[in-house]
Design a protein around this motif. Structure first.
Motif, PDB file in Angstrom:
ATOM      1  N   ASP A   1     -27.083  36.287 -83.236  1.00 57.77           N
ATOM      2  CA  ASP A   1     -26.365  36.079 -81.957  1.00 57.77           C
ATOM      3  C   ASP A   1     -25.427  36.719 -81.644  1.00 57.77           C
ATOM      4  OD1 ASP A   1     -26.244  32.778 -82.516  1.00 57.77           O
ATOM      5  OD2 ASP A   1     -24.381  32.613 -84.090  1.00 57.77           O
ATOM      6  N   GLU A   2     -25.276  37.864 -82.268  1.00 65.10           N
ATOM      7  CA  GLU A   2     -24.602  39.329 -82.036  1.00 65.10           C
ATOM      8  C   GLU A   2     -25.974  39.664 -80.764  1.00 65.10           C
ATOM      9  OE1 GLU A   2     -22.750  41.730 -84.678  1.00 65.10           O
ATOM     10  OE2 GLU A   2     -21.337  41.108 -85.105  1.00 65.10           O
ATOM     11  N   LEU A   3     -27.040  39.867 -80.947  1.00 61.86           N
ATOM     12  CA  LEU A   3     -28.579  40.569 -80.884  1.00 61.86           C
ATOM     13  C   LEU A   3     -28.517  39.083 -78.982  1.00 61.86           C
ATOM     14  CD1 LEU A   3     -30.823  40.960 -82.832  1.00 61.86           C
ATOM     15  CD2 LEU A   3     -28.897  42.519 -82.209  1.00 61.86           C
ATOM     16  N   LEU A   4     -27.999  38.172 -79.383  1.00 62.57           N
ATOM     17  CA  LEU A   4     -28.312  37.173 -77.890  1.00 62.57           C
ATOM     18  C   LEU A   4     -26.584  38.223 -77.012  1.00 62.57           C
ATOM     19  CD1 LEU A   4     -28.685  33.618 -79.270  1.00 62.57           C
ATOM     20  CD2 LEU A   4     -30.141  35.424 -78.173  1.00 62.57           C
ATOM     21  N   LEU A   5     -26.191  38.502 -77.425  1.00 64.79           N
ATOM     22  CA  LEU A   5     -24.533  38.859 -76.382  1.00 64.79           C
ATOM     23  C   LEU A   5     -24.700  39.675 -75.798  1.00 64.79           C
ATOM     24  CD1 LEU A   5     -21.572  37.407 -78.805  1.00 64.79           C
ATOM     25  CD2 LEU A   5     -22.019  36.825 -76.694  1.00 64.79           C
ATOM     26  N   ARG A   6     -25.598  40.644 -76.928  1.00 65.37           N
ATOM     27  CA  ARG A   6     -26.050  42.263 -75.936  1.00 65.37           C
ATOM     28  C   ARG A   6     -27.395  41.894 -75.038  1.00 65.37           C
ATOM     29  NH1 ARG A   6     -28.226  47.011 -80.507  1.00 65.37           N
ATOM     30  NH2 ARG A   6     -28.502  48.394 -78.958  1.00 65.37           N
ATOM     31  N   MET A   7     -27.495  41.180 -74.808  1.00 68.12           N
ATOM     32  CA  MET A   7     -28.912  40.997 -74.439  1.00 68.12           C
ATOM     33  C   MET A   7     -28.809  40.456 -73.113  1.00 68.12           C
ATOM     34  SD  MET A   7     -32.312  39.743 -77.112  1.00 68.12           S
ATOM     35  CE  MET A   7     -32.999  39.139 -75.831  1.00 68.12           C
ATOM     36  N   LEU A   8     -27.357  39.815 -72.810  1.00 65.24           N
ATOM     37  CA  LEU A   8     -27.466  38.979 -71.567  1.00 65.24           C
ATOM     38  C   LEU A   8     -26.217  39.927 -71.260  1.00 65.24           C
ATOM     39  CD1 LEU A   8     -26.585  36.347 -70.655  1.00 65.24           C
ATOM     40  CD2 LEU A   8     -24.281  36.324 -72.188  1.00 65.24           C
ATOM     41  N   TYR A   9     -25.774  40.519 -71.456  1.00 62.59           N
ATOM     42  CA  TYR A   9     -24.829  41.574 -71.044  1.00 62.59           C
ATOM     43  C   TYR A   9     -25.047  43.156 -70.874  1.00 62.59           C
ATOM     44  CZ  TYR A   9     -20.722  38.592 -70.089  1.00 62.59           C
ATOM     45  OH  TYR A   9     -20.496  38.055 -69.499  1.00 62.59           O
ATOM     46  N   ASP A  10     -27.064  43.281 -70.934  1.00 66.54           N
ATOM     47  CA  ASP A  10     -27.575  43.995 -70.724  1.00 66.54           C
ATOM     48  C   ASP A  10     -27.236  44.029 -69.486  1.00 66.54           C
ATOM     49  OD1 ASP A  10     -30.133  45.894 -70.099  1.00 66.54           O
ATOM     50  OD2 ASP A  10     -30.091  46.423 -72.369  1.00 66.54           O
ATOM     51  N   SER A  11     -27.927  45.868 -68.849  1.00 63.65           N
ATOM     52  CA  SER A  11     -27.660  46.110 -67.522  1.00 63.65           C
ATOM     53  C   SER A  11     -29.110  45.434 -66.587  1.00 63.65           C
ATOM     54  CB  SER A  11     -27.395  47.330 -67.061  1.00 63.65           C
ATOM     55  OG  SER A  11     -28.292  48.205 -68.019  1.00 63.65           O
TER      56      SER A  11
ATOM     57  N   ALA B   1     -12.320  41.543 -79.922  1.00 65.14           N
ATOM     58  CA  ALA B   1     -12.229  43.112 -80.634  1.00 65.14           C
ATOM     59  C   ALA B   1     -13.806  42.736 -80.651  1.00 65.14           C
ATOM     60  CB  ALA B   1     -11.153  43.934 -81.562  1.00 65.14           C
ATOM     61  N   ARG B   2     -14.255  42.133 -81.299  1.00 59.06           N
ATOM     62  CA  ARG B   2     -15.695  41.922 -81.617  1.00 59.06           C
ATOM     63  C   ARG B   2     -16.414  41.927 -81.129  1.00 59.06           C
ATOM     64  NH1 ARG B   2     -18.475  37.946 -86.241  1.00 59.06           N
ATOM     65  NH2 ARG B   2     -20.143  38.641 -86.302  1.00 59.06           N
ATOM     66  N   LEU B   3     -16.538  41.064 -79.652  1.00 55.26           N
ATOM     67  CA  LEU B   3     -16.864  40.231 -78.296  1.00 55.26           C
ATOM     68  C   LEU B   3     -17.242  42.025 -77.345  1.00 55.26           C
ATOM     69  CD1 LEU B   3     -15.772  37.308 -77.813  1.00 55.26           C
ATOM     70  CD2 LEU B   3     -18.014  37.187 -79.053  1.00 55.26           C
ATOM     71  N   ALA B   4     -16.136  42.487 -77.860  1.00 58.80           N
ATOM     72  CA  ALA B   4     -15.999  43.382 -76.323  1.00 58.80           C
ATOM     73  C   ALA B   4     -17.579  44.636 -77.030  1.00 58.80           C
ATOM     74  CB  ALA B   4     -14.823  44.242 -76.812  1.00 58.80           C
ATOM     75  N   ARG B   5     -17.660  45.082 -78.389  1.00 63.35           N
ATOM     76  CA  ARG B   5     -17.845  46.006 -79.273  1.00 63.35           C
ATOM     77  C   ARG B   5     -19.612  45.363 -78.825  1.00 63.35           C
ATOM     78  NH1 ARG B   5     -14.315  45.344 -83.464  1.00 63.35           N
ATOM     79  NH2 ARG B   5     -15.754  44.037 -85.072  1.00 63.35           N
ATOM     80  N   VAL B   6     -19.538  44.575 -78.993  1.00 65.41           N
ATOM     81  CA  VAL B   6     -20.784  43.502 -78.860  1.00 65.41           C
ATOM     82  C   VAL B   6     -21.741  43.385 -77.256  1.00 65.41           C
ATOM     83  CG1 VAL B   6     -22.256  41.489 -79.352  1.00 65.41           C
ATOM     84  CG2 VAL B   6     -21.096  42.430 -81.390  1.00 65.41           C
ATOM     85  N   THR B   7     -20.992  43.208 -76.603  1.00 68.02           N
ATOM     86  CA  THR B   7     -21.876  43.141 -75.254  1.00 68.02           C
ATOM     87  C   THR B   7     -21.486  44.433 -74.907  1.00 68.02           C
ATOM     88  OG1 THR B   7     -19.835  42.727 -75.067  1.00 68.02           O
ATOM     89  CG2 THR B   7     -20.453  40.598 -75.238  1.00 68.02           C
ATOM     90  N   GLY B   8     -20.252  44.881 -75.024  1.00 71.46           N
ATOM     91  CA  GLY B   8     -20.541  46.304 -74.222  1.00 71.46           C
ATOM     92  C   GLY B   8     -19.578  46.151 -72.377  1.00 71.46           C
ATOM     93  N   HIS B   9     -18.971  45.045 -72.891  1.00 74.07           N
ATOM     94  CA  HIS B   9     -17.981  44.512 -71.385  1.00 74.07           C
ATOM     95  C   HIS B   9     -17.267  44.755 -71.422  1.00 74.07           C
ATOM     96  CE1 HIS B   9     -18.422  42.267 -67.811  1.00 74.07           C
ATOM     97  NE2 HIS B   9     -17.263  41.676 -68.133  1.00 74.07           N
ATOM     98  N   PRO B  10     -16.188  45.242 -70.603  1.00 73.31           N
ATOM     99  CA  PRO B  10     -15.011  45.172 -70.891  1.00 73.31           C
ATOM    100  C   PRO B  10     -14.090  43.913 -71.177  1.00 73.31           C
ATOM    101  CG  PRO B  10     -15.570  45.110 -68.566  1.00 73.31           C
ATOM    102  CD  PRO B  10     -16.549  45.059 -69.172  1.00 73.31           C
ATOM    103  N   ILE B  11     -13.888  43.491 -72.473  1.00 71.24           N
ATOM    104  CA  ILE B  11     -13.011  42.146 -72.902  1.00 71.24           C
ATOM    105  C   ILE B  11     -12.070  42.250 -73.705  1.00 71.24           C
ATOM    106  CG2 ILE B  11     -13.350  40.381 -74.286  1.00 71.24           C
ATOM    107  CD1 ILE B  11     -16.828  40.335 -73.672  1.00 71.24           C
ATOM    108  N   THR B  12     -10.963  41.961 -73.764  1.00 72.90           N
ATOM    109  CA  THR B  12      -9.326  42.130 -74.126  1.00 72.90           C
ATOM    110  C   THR B  12      -8.609  41.075 -74.692  1.00 72.90           C
ATOM    111  OG1 THR B  12      -8.472  42.653 -72.058  1.00 72.90           O
ATOM    112  CG2 THR B  12      -9.182  44.843 -72.614  1.00 72.90           C
ATOM    113  N   TYR B  13      -7.509  41.165 -75.100  1.00 76.26           N
ATOM    114  CA  TYR B  13      -6.611  39.996 -75.619  1.00 76.26           C
ATOM    115  C   TYR B  13      -5.760  40.507 -74.399  1.00 76.26           C
ATOM    116  CZ  TYR B  13      -3.949  37.065 -77.322  1.00 76.26           C
ATOM    117  OH  TYR B  13      -3.086  35.522 -77.687  1.00 76.26           O
TER     118      TYR B  13
END
Length: 315
Positions: free
Chosen positions: A278-288, A150-162
């Protein structure tokens, strides 16, 4: 201690299944709903002597790290400032380089320049347990994976679920005894998986704390499936640390960097859990503004602009 990702750290790229999938690096950390038909039969005996010995070793290891002030869980603070320049540099090293390469059918630690990789399709995580993992521990680990997803989904903005019913990112919690019989399950999860990837999951090197292998179709830079290994013999914090690192590295942060701080993508083990950096790295990685397949030359200017937007000055 270290961690490995496939192309290990997402590090070593090797041909795999689906019409030549690419195993993109894992994060093995060296001394750093499952298909019921494929699940090994439940054993009626306790752990082997080897598994019990490993559990004792990892308890000592965790205690040693904690005594030394490592495995921090605070996410960073005033003692770990970083600038936009540092954030951009760290992103390039972690997202655009591999930690491992495949040579002669073996995964070897060697940092090499790569390209940006990530998931374009939804990521669906699921935890899976070997028969040697105690029931209570299974419940704890499943809850930790759910919360972190759930945290990874919030950070990246990508559709991520369990989603245990239709997972494409499998998190395997296995004892030393369970790993001996894991090859058939790996071949089921990743058709065409190479022998070297299977050997990585069955390594007897106790320095490999956990790892993740992410796969893409052919020469594509977009992931379609991933499998992580977390040793069930780890005490609570080490297991949680492995969850944080491998599940994040499997999203595309393939490498580690000694300069990254505060970060779990650093083999010094100062931090045990995902940090604000690290949250910022993930946010950048999934930036459009970034696209899979970009090289350092292509992504660098965009990464620097994003880092300035996110940080500006010291944080």
């Amino acid at each position: 201690m270290m961690a490995a990702t496939a192309c290990l750290g997402l590090a070593a790229c090797e041909p795999a299944p689906d019409r030549g999938a690419e195993a993109d690096g894992a994060a093995a950390r060296p001394n750093s709903a499952p298909n019921s038909s494929a699940t090994p039969p439940v054993r009626n005996v306790g752990p082997s002597a080897e598994s019990a010995s490993l559990a004792a070793y990892y308890r000592r290891l965790e205690n040693d790290l904690l005594v030394r002030g490592l495995m921090r869980t605070d996410g960073g603070g005033p003692d770990t400032p970083f600038t936009d320049t540092m954030l951009a540099r760290n992103f390039v090293q972690i997202a655009l380089y591999d930690e491992y390469v495949s040579t002669g059918g073996q995964l070897q630690a060697r940092t090499t320049q790569s390209r940006l990789r990530r998931w374009d399709i939804p990521v669906r995580y699921a935890a899976e347990f070997g028969p040697g993992v105690p029931t209570g521990q299974q419940a704890e680990d499943r809850a930790n994976v759910r919360n972190y997803v759930a945290r990874l989904a919030r950070v990246t903005g990508h559709p991520i679920t369990y989603d245990e019913s239709n997972a494409n990112f499998h998190v395997l919690f296995l004892t030393e005894d369970d790993r001996d019989n894991i090859a058939p399950r790996l071949r089921q999860l990743v058709p065409g998986i190479t022998d070297s990837s299977i050997r990585a999951f069955q390594t007897r090197d106790r320095g490999t704390l956990c790892l993740v292998l992410a796969f893409s179709q052919g020469g594509s830079a977009t992931y379609t499936r991933a499998v992580a290994l977390i040793r069930a013999e780890h005490p609570d914090l080490l297991r949680l640390s492995c969850i944080h690192e491998e599940l994040a590295q499997g999203l595309g942060l393939a490498n580690d960097s000694p300069a990254a701080r505060p970060s779990i993508f650093n083999d010094d083990e100062e931090f045990g859990l995902l940090t604000t950096h690290d949250e910022l790295l993930l946010r950048m990685l999934y930036d459009s503004r970034l696209t899979p397949g970009m090289t350092e030359a292509e992504a660098g200017p965009i990464v620097r602009r994003m880092a300035t937007e996110l940080v500006g000055g010291p944080v």
